[in-house]
Design an enzyme around this catalytic site. Structure first.
Site, PDB file in Angstrom:
ATOM      1  CB  THR A 167      -0.964   0.035   1.199  1.00 38.25           C
ATOM      2  OG1 THR A 167      -0.223  -0.138   2.405  1.00 38.25           O
ATOM      3  CG2 THR A 167      -2.014  -1.051   1.094  1.00 38.25           C
ATOM      4  CB  CYS A 168       3.961   2.280   1.707  1.00 34.51           C
ATOM      5  SG  CYS A 168       4.999   0.860   1.342  1.00 34.51           S
TER       6      CYS A 168
END
Length: 197
Positions: free
Chosen positions: A163-164
């Site tokens: 997700t980052c």
């Protein structure tokens, strides 16, 4: 945190059923207010250096939500062409890959709830920034999920994400139908989870 005293003499008190509610209230207050007051003041000062907080009074709360979080009132379907211009296939996929075409087709057919679930799964946030996928930084990158042995059937595995980095690791599914099912399952079951992959 044994070195933090939530109330006078609290270090010498045991938590029991009679004082449990008070203890939970004190812990919540510490975690959400006192324990982060220095950090929140730094955020406030930093924000104020960019945009004077005193000027926020001219906006209604829903306008601030729209400015900072994007529009959610009206549903806007995702466009296949915009997805293909904004997203980046890599490491085993390119724009002509069947899996990429199937993915963009599936995404273009999502309703609002499916969009939110997909975004939460892939980016960690249920909304896109203002400007949609074109403003996503880093851009959504879709890579082929690889396996250690060639005997593995990709249809048996779920996609995974970082997700980052807005990074989707997508197995090369044998059909669009299987891909849609696996994406739906991953988005439903994989939200708020953290696993190393």
């Amino acid at each position: 945190y044994p070195n933090i005293e939530l109330r006078k003499g609290g270090r010498d008190m045991s938590v029991n059923l009679d004082n449990l509610a008070n203890y939970v209230s004190l812990v919540s207050h510490w975690m959400l207010i006192e324990g982060v007051s220095t950090q929140m003041e730094a955020v406030r000062e930093g924000f104020n250096s960019v945009f004077p907080i005193s000027s926020l009074g001219m906006f209604y709360p829903d306008e601030l939500d729209q400015i900072f979080c994007g529009t959610v009132q009206s549903f806007i379907p995702w466009d296949f062409k915009v997805l293909s211009e904004s997203c980046k296939p890599d490491h085993g996929y390119n724009m002509e890959s069947d899996s990429i075409t199937n993915l963009f087709s599936i995404m273009a057919g999502y309703d609002q709830d499916e969009q939110r679930a997909f975004l939460q799964f892939v980016t960690g946030c249920p909304r896109l920034p203002i400007g949609s996928f074109k403003s996503l930084t880093p851009p959504l990158t879709i890579v082929k999920k690889t396996f250690d042995t060639p005997e593995v059937n990709p249809d048996d595995y779920l996609p995974s994400v970082m997700t980052c980095a807005n990074y989707l690791k997508l197995p090369d599914y044998s059909s669009k139908k299987i891909m849609k099912e696996k994406l739906k399952l991953a988005a439903a079951e994989g939200q708020y989870c953290f696993h190393l992959s």
